[in-house]
Design a protein around this motif. Sequence first.
Motif, PDB file in Angstrom:
ATOM      1  N   PHE A 126      15.594  15.858   1.486  1.00  0.00           N
ATOM      2  CA  PHE A 126      15.354  14.439   1.714  1.00  0.00           C
ATOM      3  C   PHE A 126      14.280  13.997   0.742  1.00  0.00           C
ATOM      4  CE2 PHE A 126      16.984  15.861   5.762  1.00  0.00           C
ATOM      5  CZ  PHE A 126      17.941  14.896   6.007  1.00  0.00           C
ATOM      6  N   LEU A 127      14.447  12.843   0.170  1.00  0.00           N
ATOM      7  CA  LEU A 127      13.476  12.308  -0.771  1.00  0.00           C
ATOM      8  C   LEU A 127      13.204  10.867  -0.375  1.00  0.00           C
ATOM      9  CD1 LEU A 127      12.082  13.433  -3.341  1.00  0.00           C
ATOM     10  CD2 LEU A 127      13.862  12.304  -4.658  1.00  0.00           C
ATOM     11  N   PHE A 128      11.975  10.578   0.036  1.00  0.00           N
ATOM     12  CA  PHE A 128      11.559   9.223   0.397  1.00  0.00           C
ATOM     13  C   PHE A 128      10.585   8.747  -0.661  1.00  0.00           C
ATOM     14  CE2 PHE A 128      12.938  11.117   4.282  1.00  0.00           C
ATOM     15  CZ  PHE A 128      13.482  10.092   5.024  1.00  0.00           C
ATOM     16  N   MET A 129      10.530   7.442  -0.882  1.00  0.00           N
ATOM     17  CA  MET A 129       9.644   6.921  -1.919  1.00  0.00           C
ATOM     18  C   MET A 129       8.877   5.706  -1.435  1.00  0.00           C
ATOM     19  SD  MET A 129      11.916   7.167  -5.409  1.00  0.00           S
ATOM     20  CE  MET A 129      11.958   5.422  -5.457  1.00  0.00           C
ATOM     21  N   CYS A 130       7.721   5.509  -2.047  1.00  0.00           N
ATOM     22  CA  CYS A 130       6.977   4.266  -1.886  1.00  0.00           C
ATOM     23  C   CYS A 130       6.196   4.061  -3.162  1.00  0.00           C
ATOM     24  CB  CYS A 130       6.044   4.320  -0.682  1.00  0.00           C
ATOM     25  SG  CYS A 130       4.529   5.250  -0.956  1.00  0.00           S
ATOM     26  N   GLY A 131       5.659   2.867  -3.332  1.00  0.00           N
ATOM     27  CA  GLY A 131       4.885   2.629  -4.538  1.00  0.00           C
ATOM     28  C   GLY A 131       4.178   1.294  -4.519  1.00  0.00           C
ATOM     29  N   ASP A 132       3.432   1.074  -5.592  1.00  0.00           N
ATOM     30  CA  ASP A 132       2.797  -0.222  -5.806  1.00  0.00           C
ATOM     31  C   ASP A 132       3.248  -0.696  -7.182  1.00  0.00           C
ATOM     32  OD1 ASP A 132       1.287   1.251  -7.645  1.00  0.00           O
ATOM     33  OD2 ASP A 132      -0.509   1.285  -6.401  1.00  0.00           O
ATOM     34  N   ASP A 133       2.483  -1.537  -7.818  1.00  0.00           N
ATOM     35  CA  ASP A 133       2.907  -2.097  -9.101  1.00  0.00           C
ATOM     36  C   ASP A 133       3.036  -1.057 -10.212  1.00  0.00           C
ATOM     37  OD1 ASP A 133       3.038  -4.598  -8.004  1.00  0.00           O
ATOM     38  OD2 ASP A 133       1.049  -5.196  -8.676  1.00  0.00           O
ATOM     39  N   ASN A 135      -5.084  -0.178   2.226  1.00  0.00           N
ATOM     40  CA  ASN A 135      -6.357   0.030   1.525  1.00  0.00           C
ATOM     41  C   ASN A 135      -6.146   0.490   0.085  1.00  0.00           C
ATOM     42  OD1 ASN A 135      -5.858   2.839   1.555  1.00  0.00           O
ATOM     43  ND2 ASN A 135      -7.278   3.237   3.222  1.00  0.00           N
ATOM     44  N   GLY A 136      -4.909   0.856  -0.263  1.00  0.00           N
ATOM     45  CA  GLY A 136      -4.593   1.254  -1.627  1.00  0.00           C
ATOM     46  C   GLY A 136      -5.056   2.653  -1.997  1.00  0.00           C
ATOM     47  N   LYS A 137      -5.813   3.303  -1.138  1.00  0.00           N
ATOM     48  CA  LYS A 137      -6.359   4.622  -1.438  1.00  0.00           C
ATOM     49  C   LYS A 137      -5.545   5.751  -0.821  1.00  0.00           C
ATOM     50  CE  LYS A 137     -11.034   2.786  -1.465  1.00  0.00           C
ATOM     51  NZ  LYS A 137     -12.312   2.771  -0.773  1.00  0.00           N
ATOM     52  N   GLU A 138      -4.812   5.435   0.232  1.00  0.00           N
ATOM     53  CA  GLU A 138      -4.136   6.479   0.992  1.00  0.00           C
ATOM     54  C   GLU A 138      -2.654   6.170   1.161  1.00  0.00           C
ATOM     55  OE1 GLU A 138      -7.476   8.062   4.086  1.00  0.00           O
ATOM     56  OE2 GLU A 138      -6.525   6.147   4.566  1.00  0.00           O
ATOM     57  N   LEU A 139      -1.912   7.247   1.393  1.00  0.00           N
ATOM     58  CA  LEU A 139      -0.509   7.157   1.778  1.00  0.00           C
ATOM     59  C   LEU A 139      -0.418   7.466   3.259  1.00  0.00           C
ATOM     60  CD1 LEU A 139       0.913   9.297  -1.143  1.00  0.00           C
ATOM     61  CD2 LEU A 139       0.937   6.800  -0.983  1.00  0.00           C
ATOM     62  N   ARG A 140       0.588   6.942   3.925  1.00  0.00           N
ATOM     63  CA  ARG A 140       0.916   7.327   5.295  1.00  0.00           C
ATOM     64  C   ARG A 140       2.221   8.097   5.214  1.00  0.00           C
ATOM     65  NH1 ARG A 140      -3.423   6.351   5.242  1.00  0.00           N
ATOM     66  NH2 ARG A 140      -4.709   5.064   6.595  1.00  0.00           N
ATOM     67  N   LEU A 152       0.445  11.330   9.121  1.00  0.00           N
ATOM     68  CA  LEU A 152      -0.742  11.736   8.382  1.00  0.00           C
ATOM     69  C   LEU A 152      -1.189  10.642   7.428  1.00  0.00           C
ATOM     70  CD1 LEU A 152       0.361  15.315   7.218  1.00  0.00           C
ATOM     71  CD2 LEU A 152      -1.004  14.725   9.235  1.00  0.00           C
ATOM     72  N   ALA A 153      -2.495  10.609   7.164  1.00  0.00           N
ATOM     73  CA  ALA A 153      -3.058   9.845   6.056  1.00  0.00           C
ATOM     74  C   ALA A 153      -3.350  10.864   4.963  1.00  0.00           C
ATOM     75  CB  ALA A 153      -4.340   9.146   6.482  1.00  0.00           C
ATOM     76  N   ILE A 154      -2.913  10.577   3.743  1.00  0.00           N
ATOM     77  CA  ILE A 154      -3.159  11.476   2.622  1.00  0.00           C
ATOM     78  C   ILE A 154      -3.797  10.671   1.501  1.00  0.00           C
ATOM     79  CG2 ILE A 154      -2.129  13.023   0.919  1.00  0.00           C
ATOM     80  CD1 ILE A 154       0.063  13.641   2.942  1.00  0.00           C
ATOM     81  N   ASP A 155      -4.977  11.115   1.076  1.00  0.00           N
ATOM     82  CA  ASP A 155      -5.701  10.458  -0.010  1.00  0.00           C
ATOM     83  C   ASP A 155      -4.905  10.632  -1.305  1.00  0.00           C
ATOM     84  OD1 ASP A 155      -7.692  10.510  -2.372  1.00  0.00           O
ATOM     85  OD2 ASP A 155      -8.849   9.599  -0.734  1.00  0.00           O
TER      86      ASP A 155
END
Length: 141
Positions: free
Chosen positions: A12-19, A63-68, A78-81
Amino acid sequence: HEVVVEAPGAAFLFMCGDDDDVYASDGSRGLVLQIISQQQVLDPPLEIASGLSSPEGIAMHHNGKELRVIEAGSDSLLAIDRTTGEKRLVATDLLLMPGVPMLPFGYPNNVVSLDGAIYVNGDGANVIYLIQDEEEPTSNT
């Protein structure tokens, strides 16, 4: 369309991102990877976290610093820095069902982060959880 990243062996491959950056979870290998940095494909991808139990849904925290990241194998969120890979437990006992590799369908668990409120589907109980992100982990029980 163009293939920019190949993930052989990933169940399984999930993705997220910002600009500028894109992250992926690889449930079969227990990894969270950065696959794009500053709009450039990373080859090989950068390992952000390892040793996870069936990571699935992934979202950028406001917050832009962590992933959920949903850890389906432990029914946790989990929160991952993004920089250090440091992991923090956000919620437990979520009644998740890990995806089933090699089947034409699975039970992917997803997470959405909106201004501090986090929504997680608990497919083991057919529910949607609302989790207020706090420093102390919350439990569903």
